[in-house]
Design an enzyme around this catalytic site. Structure first.
Site, PDB file in Angstrom:
ATOM      1  N   ARG A   1       0.838  -1.205   0.000  1.00  0.00           N
ATOM      2  CA  ARG A   1       0.000   0.000   0.000  1.00  0.00           C
ATOM      3  C   ARG A   1       0.869   1.251   0.000  1.00  0.00           C
ATOM      4  O   ARG A   1       0.533   2.247  -0.657  1.00  0.00           O
ATOM      5  CB  ARG A   1      -0.943   0.000   1.212  1.00  0.00           C
ATOM      6  CG  ARG A   1      -2.014  -1.070   1.165  1.00  0.00           C
ATOM      7  CD  ARG A   1      -2.983  -0.948   2.334  1.00  0.00           C
ATOM      8  NE  ARG A   1      -3.781   0.257   2.240  1.00  0.00           N
ATOM      9  CZ  ARG A   1      -4.536   0.734   3.245  1.00  0.00           C
ATOM     10  NH1 ARG A   1      -4.530   0.108   4.411  1.00  0.00           N
ATOM     11  NH2 ARG A   1      -5.240   1.832   3.079  1.00  0.00           N
TER      12      ARG A   1
ATOM     13  N   CYS B   1      -0.941   5.789   9.301  1.00  0.00           N
ATOM     14  CA  CYS B   1      -1.319   4.502   8.726  1.00  0.00           C
ATOM     15  C   CYS B   1      -2.481   4.756   7.775  1.00  0.00           C
ATOM     16  O   CYS B   1      -2.479   5.735   7.048  1.00  0.00           O
ATOM     17  CB  CYS B   1      -1.680   3.514   9.829  1.00  0.00           C
ATOM     18  SG  CYS B   1      -3.024   4.090  10.913  1.00  0.00           S
TER      19      CYS B   1
END
Length: 275
Positions: free
Chosen positions: A172, A230
């Site tokens: 990601r 995050c």
């Protein structure tokens, strides 16, 4: 004070003169609600806390899990029996992310004595209970600001002036895949540091020395300001906890990638390199 506690240490303290308030924060991103699992069996005395409803605000421009309103969070903690002068222990199903979110919020809100049960429910070897406790109302009143917090602009600045760690999975970070947010990639200048590498196979945190070595290799040299983000401020709290174990006080960008990527004017970097 160590920010984590073993199951055996919790058993010992719960039999002592100042037994901790115990909170069950079972939660999975995109998974079923944690309440049924709690009702099917929890560590005796634990009170269930709903991450989405009580540890986060309404999803929107501030990200998927923006910080809750202090009054909402405070009411949930008082309902669970949390007072300012009582120790608190939090646990989840074993991943540690949800428990770390509760730990971070309580510490950020001024509670002085909060620890995460290392390894979560999987580390518990005692019997489970289906009895839902009804603790006396606590007196905890949040006073936000005890831990450092970043907004989007501050996170961007820290990526240039200090060390901004991206706690998401490496794919990601690189932008190879993005299953949740508008676009893949990372904040320019941020360094990839998947939070799953902070724990052993059993979900327990690595020893403090091992964590210190890991973060030192990423650029945390003791004199550099460190921040973490995050996807939505949950696994990032787990990385802040790991940094705390390693001896670093790190800031959390609570809006994280879900907030950053929602604004098309913000730059996005892709690939394995920070820039």
């Amino acid at each position: 004070m160590k920010p984590i506690i073993t199951a055996s240490e919790y058993v010992s303290e719960s039999a002592g003169p100042r037994p901790p308030v115990l909170l069950d924060i079972r939660w999975q991103l995109g998974g079923p609600h944690g309440r049924p699992d709690y009702e099917a069996g929890h560590i005796p005395g634990a009170v269930y806390i709903d991450l989405d409803a009580e540890l986060a605000g309404q999803a929107g421009s501030g990200g998927r899990h923006p910080l809750p309103r202090p009054e909402t969070f405070g009411a949930a903690m008082r309902r669970a029996g949390v007072s300012h002068d009582t120790p608190v222990v939090v646990y989840d199903g074993g991943q540690g992310w949800a428990a770390a979110r509760a730990w971070w919020l309580l510490r950020w809100s001024g509670h002085p004595d909060v620890r995460v049960l290392d390894g979560g429910l999987a580390a518990w070897t005692g019997e489970l209970s289906t009895k839902v406790p009804e603790p006396a109302e606590g007196d905890f009143r949040p006073e936000p600001g005890a831990l450092p917090l970043l907004d989007a602009d501050a996170a961007a600045a820290l990526a240039r002036s200090g060390l901004l760690l991206d706690a998401r999975a490496a794919e990601r970070y690189r932008g190879d895949v993005e299953p949740i947010d508008r676009v893949g990639g990372h904040i320019p200048g941020a360094v990839s540091a998947p939070t799953v590498q902070n724990v052993a196979e059993d979900g327990r945190f690595l020893p403090a020395g091992s964590l210190a070595s890991r973060f030192a290799a990423l650029g945390a040299d003791g004199g550099t300001e460190v921040g973490v983000y995050c996807g939505s401020g949950v696994s990032g709290a787990h990385e802040v906890l790991a940094l705390e174990i390693a001896g670093h006080r790190a800031a959390l960008y609570a809006g994280s990638w879900s907030e950053w990527s929602s604004d098309e004017s913000r730059p996005v970097a892709t690939g394995p390199d920070p820039s």
